[in-house]
Design a protein around this motif. Structure first.
Motif, PDB file in Angstrom:
ATOM      1  N   SER A  58       0.826  -1.207   0.000  1.00 26.13           N
ATOM      2  CA  SER A  58       0.000   0.000   0.000  1.00 26.13           C
ATOM      3  C   SER A  58       0.864   1.263   0.000  1.00 26.13           C
ATOM      4  O   SER A  58       0.430   2.314  -0.483  1.00 26.13           O
ATOM      5  CB  SER A  58      -0.930   0.012   1.212  1.00 26.13           C
ATOM      6  OG  SER A  58      -0.190   0.083   2.426  1.00 26.13           O
ATOM      7  N   ILE A  59       2.074   1.177   0.525  1.00 23.98           N
ATOM      8  CA  ILE A  59       2.955   2.349   0.536  1.00 23.98           C
ATOM      9  C   ILE A  59       3.332   2.739  -0.885  1.00 23.98           C
ATOM     10  O   ILE A  59       3.347   3.918  -1.242  1.00 23.98           O
ATOM     11  CB  ILE A  59       4.200   2.077   1.400  1.00 23.98           C
ATOM     12  CG1 ILE A  59       3.786   1.942   2.872  1.00 23.98           C
ATOM     13  CG2 ILE A  59       5.232   3.194   1.245  1.00 23.98           C
ATOM     14  CD1 ILE A  59       4.921   1.672   3.824  1.00 23.98           C
ATOM     15  N   SER A  60       3.624   1.747  -1.713  1.00 21.68           N
ATOM     16  CA  SER A  60       3.924   2.030  -3.126  1.00 21.68           C
ATOM     17  C   SER A  60       2.713   2.624  -3.829  1.00 21.68           C
ATOM     18  O   SER A  60       2.842   3.558  -4.642  1.00 21.68           O
ATOM     19  CB  SER A  60       4.370   0.750  -3.839  1.00 21.68           C
ATOM     20  OG  SER A  60       5.586   0.276  -3.314  1.00 21.68           O
ATOM     21  N   ARG A  61       1.529   2.106  -3.531  1.00 24.16           N
ATOM     22  CA  ARG A  61       0.316   2.639  -4.154  1.00 24.16           C
ATOM     23  C   ARG A  61       0.048   4.077  -3.708  1.00 24.16           C
ATOM     24  O   ARG A  61      -0.427   4.902  -4.484  1.00 24.16           O
ATOM     25  CB  ARG A  61      -0.887   1.743  -3.845  1.00 24.16           C
ATOM     26  CG  ARG A  61      -0.844   0.430  -4.598  1.00 24.16           C
ATOM     27  CD  ARG A  61      -2.141  -0.341  -4.520  1.00 24.16           C
ATOM     28  NE  ARG A  61      -2.343  -0.939  -3.199  1.00 24.16           N
ATOM     29  CZ  ARG A  61      -3.240  -0.536  -2.322  1.00 24.16           C
ATOM     30  NH1 ARG A  61      -4.064   0.472  -2.615  1.00 24.16           N
ATOM     31  NH2 ARG A  61      -3.367  -1.139  -1.155  1.00 24.16           N
ATOM     32  N   PHE A  62       0.352   4.365  -2.449  1.00 24.61           N
ATOM     33  CA  PHE A  62       0.199   5.738  -1.960  1.00 24.61           C
ATOM     34  C   PHE A  62       1.124   6.685  -2.721  1.00 24.61           C
ATOM     35  O   PHE A  62       0.713   7.782  -3.135  1.00 24.61           O
ATOM     36  CB  PHE A  62       0.499   5.811  -0.467  1.00 24.61           C
ATOM     37  CG  PHE A  62       0.569   7.209   0.077  1.00 24.61           C
ATOM     38  CD1 PHE A  62      -0.587   7.933   0.300  1.00 24.61           C
ATOM     39  CD2 PHE A  62       1.791   7.804   0.355  1.00 24.61           C
ATOM     40  CE1 PHE A  62      -0.529   9.240   0.791  1.00 24.61           C
ATOM     41  CE2 PHE A  62       1.863   9.104   0.852  1.00 24.61           C
ATOM     42  CZ  PHE A  62       0.700   9.822   1.064  1.00 24.61           C
ATOM     43  N   LEU A  63       2.361   6.271  -2.931  1.00 19.50           N
ATOM     44  CA  LEU A  63       3.317   7.112  -3.656  1.00 19.50           C
ATOM     45  C   LEU A  63       2.871   7.357  -5.094  1.00 19.50           C
ATOM     46  O   LEU A  63       3.165   8.400  -5.680  1.00 19.50           O
ATOM     47  CB  LEU A  63       4.703   6.478  -3.633  1.00 19.50           C
ATOM     48  CG  LEU A  63       5.409   6.489  -2.272  1.00 19.50           C
ATOM     49  CD1 LEU A  63       6.683   5.653  -2.314  1.00 19.50           C
ATOM     50  CD2 LEU A  63       5.732   7.923  -1.853  1.00 19.50           C
ATOM     51  N   LYS A  64       2.137   6.388  -5.662  1.00 14.10           N
ATOM     52  CA  LYS A  64       1.661   6.529  -7.042  1.00 14.10           C
ATOM     53  C   LYS A  64       0.333   7.273  -7.132  1.00 14.10           C
ATOM     54  O   LYS A  64      -0.145   7.557  -8.228  1.00 14.10           O
ATOM     55  CB  LYS A  64       1.499   5.141  -7.666  1.00 14.10           C
ATOM     56  CG  LYS A  64       2.814   4.389  -7.844  1.00 14.10           C
ATOM     57  CD  LYS A  64       2.561   2.978  -8.362  1.00 14.10           C
ATOM     58  CE  LYS A  64       3.864   2.202  -8.490  1.00 14.10           C
ATOM     59  NZ  LYS A  64       3.630   0.789  -8.923  1.00 14.10           N
ATOM     60  N   SER A  65      -0.255   7.591  -5.976  1.00 13.25           N
ATOM     61  CA  SER A  65      -1.589   8.197  -5.960  1.00 13.25           C
ATOM     62  C   SER A  65      -1.597   9.656  -6.399  1.00 13.25           C
ATOM     63  O   SER A  65      -2.651  10.212  -6.703  1.00 13.25           O
ATOM     64  CB  SER A  65      -2.192   8.102  -4.555  1.00 13.25           C
ATOM     65  OG  SER A  65      -1.489   8.953  -3.654  1.00 13.25           O
ATOM     66  N   GLY A  66      -0.428  10.287  -6.376  1.00 12.11           N
ATOM     67  CA  GLY A  66      -0.360  11.695  -6.759  1.00 12.11           C
ATOM     68  C   GLY A  66      -0.490  12.648  -5.595  1.00 12.11           C
ATOM     69  O   GLY A  66      -0.375  13.872  -5.766  1.00 12.11           O
ATOM     70  N   ILE A  67      -0.709  12.131  -4.377  1.00 16.37           N
ATOM     71  CA  ILE A  67      -0.777  12.984  -3.195  1.00 16.37           C
ATOM     72  C   ILE A  67       0.617  13.506  -2.890  1.00 16.37           C
ATOM     73  O   ILE A  67       1.564  12.740  -2.737  1.00 16.37           O
ATOM     74  CB  ILE A  67      -1.345  12.201  -1.990  1.00 16.37           C
ATOM     75  CG1 ILE A  67      -2.778  11.757  -2.282  1.00 16.37           C
ATOM     76  CG2 ILE A  67      -1.296  13.058  -0.728  1.00 16.37           C
ATOM     77  CD1 ILE A  67      -3.367  10.857  -1.211  1.00 16.37           C
ATOM     78  N   LYS A  68       0.769  14.805  -2.775  1.00 17.24           N
ATOM     79  CA  LYS A  68       2.090  15.410  -2.659  1.00 17.24           C
ATOM     80  C   LYS A  68       2.575  15.520  -1.215  1.00 17.24           C
ATOM     81  O   LYS A  68       3.772  15.550  -0.960  1.00 17.24           O
ATOM     82  CB  LYS A  68       2.087  16.805  -3.293  1.00 17.24           C
ATOM     83  CG  LYS A  68       1.700  16.815  -4.772  1.00 17.24           C
ATOM     84  CD  LYS A  68       2.681  16.008  -5.608  1.00 17.24           C
ATOM     85  CE  LYS A  68       2.329  16.078  -7.079  1.00 17.24           C
ATOM     86  NZ  LYS A  68       3.238  15.235  -7.900  1.00 17.24           N
ATOM     87  N   VAL A  69       1.645  15.617  -0.264  1.00  8.15           N
ATOM     88  CA  VAL A  69       2.041  15.817   1.131  1.00  8.15           C
ATOM     89  C   VAL A  69       2.750  14.570   1.649  1.00  8.15           C
ATOM     90  O   VAL A  69       2.289  13.449   1.470  1.00  8.15           O
ATOM     91  CB  VAL A  69       0.813  16.132   2.014  1.00  8.15           C
ATOM     92  CG1 VAL A  69       1.237  16.330   3.461  1.00  8.15           C
ATOM     93  CG2 VAL A  69       0.110  17.383   1.502  1.00  8.15           C
ATOM     94  N   ASP A  70       3.886  14.788   2.303  1.00 10.10           N
ATOM     95  CA  ASP A  70       4.679  13.675   2.809  1.00 10.10           C
ATOM     96  C   ASP A  70       4.593  13.608   4.327  1.00 10.10           C
ATOM     97  O   ASP A  70       5.134  14.473   5.018  1.00 10.10           O
ATOM     98  CB  ASP A  70       6.144  13.837   2.395  1.00 10.10           C
ATOM     99  CG  ASP A  70       7.079  13.022   3.282  1.00 10.10           C
ATOM    100  OD1 ASP A  70       6.835  11.816   3.413  1.00 10.10           O
ATOM    101  OD2 ASP A  70       8.016  13.600   3.859  1.00 10.10           O
ATOM    102  N   SER A  71       3.891  12.621   4.844  1.00  9.58           N
ATOM    103  CA  SER A  71       3.874  12.362   6.281  1.00  9.58           C
ATOM    104  C   SER A  71       3.200  11.020   6.503  1.00  9.58           C
ATOM    105  O   SER A  71       2.401  10.565   5.684  1.00  9.58           O
ATOM    106  CB  SER A  71       3.117  13.455   7.051  1.00  9.58           C
ATOM    107  OG  SER A  71       1.735  13.386   6.794  1.00  9.58           O
ATOM    108  N   LEU A  72       3.520  10.383   7.620  1.00 10.59           N
ATOM    109  CA  LEU A  72       2.877   9.117   7.948  1.00 10.59           C
ATOM    110  C   LEU A  72       1.377   9.304   8.111  1.00 10.59           C
ATOM    111  O   LEU A  72       0.590   8.456   7.698  1.00 10.59           O
ATOM    112  CB  LEU A  72       3.487   8.552   9.230  1.00 10.59           C
ATOM    113  CG  LEU A  72       4.896   7.968   9.106  1.00 10.59           C
ATOM    114  CD1 LEU A  72       5.476   7.689  10.489  1.00 10.59           C
ATOM    115  CD2 LEU A  72       4.883   6.695   8.275  1.00 10.59           C
TER     116      LEU A  72
END
Length: 242
Positions: free
Chosen positions: A181-195
């Motif tokens: 799911s972490i890889s999918r989150f990175l591919k989602s286009g969401i720019k904000v970086d935080s847990l």
């Protein structure tokens, strides 16, 4: 289970305290840094067989000099400003293991084993901790959520105007089957970086179980909070001397 502690940031909010010392290695008392308290807690959890600390190359030598724990290993990350990308790199090298993510600048005054025990009741579901937070100031510094029947129903990260009163600190257990799911989150286009942003995204697609914390948690991510907590530990120690 692996414990993964992100500590690759430069601690700029803690300057000048962090000019020559990583934030996680700031002292709490004569024998413990912030990181010592977390590592010792993780080591007491019987399921955790390795503690991986993500550090940046400039500060690695400080951590190397500090380390006296057999279970601790280091991952030298070239990514300092994106914790999710850093975690993704590490997780790609870990196969077939559940992951406990623990914030390097937080102190919890209860056994992390209790959280692991909660996770073990349903090892196929993501698990987080939560507690009731009464102050708006603290809610603005963490993830906040709506929790119903033991599940996180909605989540927002460091909101200016919090809608919910449950705080979600950055302590997560991700099942091995959900690490992708972490890889999918990175591919989602969401720019904000935080847990917390990652978790906010995750709860929209999968169930997240919530563990009511049995003790206190302290977020030492800024200078004021760190100095206040260190002072309180000193007063507590002085009172115990009498």
């Amino acid at each position: 289970m692996k414990a993964l502690i992100p500590a690759a940031g430069k601690g700029k909010r803690m300057l000048p305290l962090t000019e020559y010392c990583p934030k996680a290695l700031l002292p709490i008392d004569e024998t413990n840094t912030i990181l010592d308290l977390l590592v010792k807690n993780c080591m007491r959890a019987k399921e955790i067989d390795e503690i991986i600390i993500a550090v940046n190359c400039e500060q690695y030598h400080y951590f190397e000099m500090w380390n006296e724990y057999e279970k601790v290993t280091f991952y030298i990350s070239s990514i300092e400003d994106n914790v999710i990308k850093c975690l993704s790199q590490i997780i790609n090298d870990i196969e077939g293991e559940d992951i406990l993510i623990a914030a390097a600048d937080n102190v919890i005054e209860f056994e992390i084993q209790s959280f692991v025990n909660f996770y073990n009741e349903d090892i196929n579901k993501f698990a987080v901790m939560y507690y009731m937070e009464d102050t708006i100031q603290e809610l603005r510094r963490t993830g906040v959520a709506l929790v119903e029947e033991g599940l996180v129903v909605a989540m927002e990260e460091k909101p200016r105007s919090p809608k919910f009163r449950y705080a979600i600190p950055p302590f997560y257990i991700i099942p091995k089957g959900q690490l992708e799911s972490i890889s999918r989150f990175l591919k989602s286009g969401i720019k904000v970086d935080s847990l917390g942003t990652y978790l906010s995204w995750y709860v929209c697609e999968s169930e997240v179980r919530a563990f009511l914390m049995p003790g206190k948690r302290y977020n030492l991510g800024d200078k004021e909070a760190y100095l206040k907590y260190r002072l309180s530990r000193g007063k507590e120690r002085d009172n115990n001397d009498y």
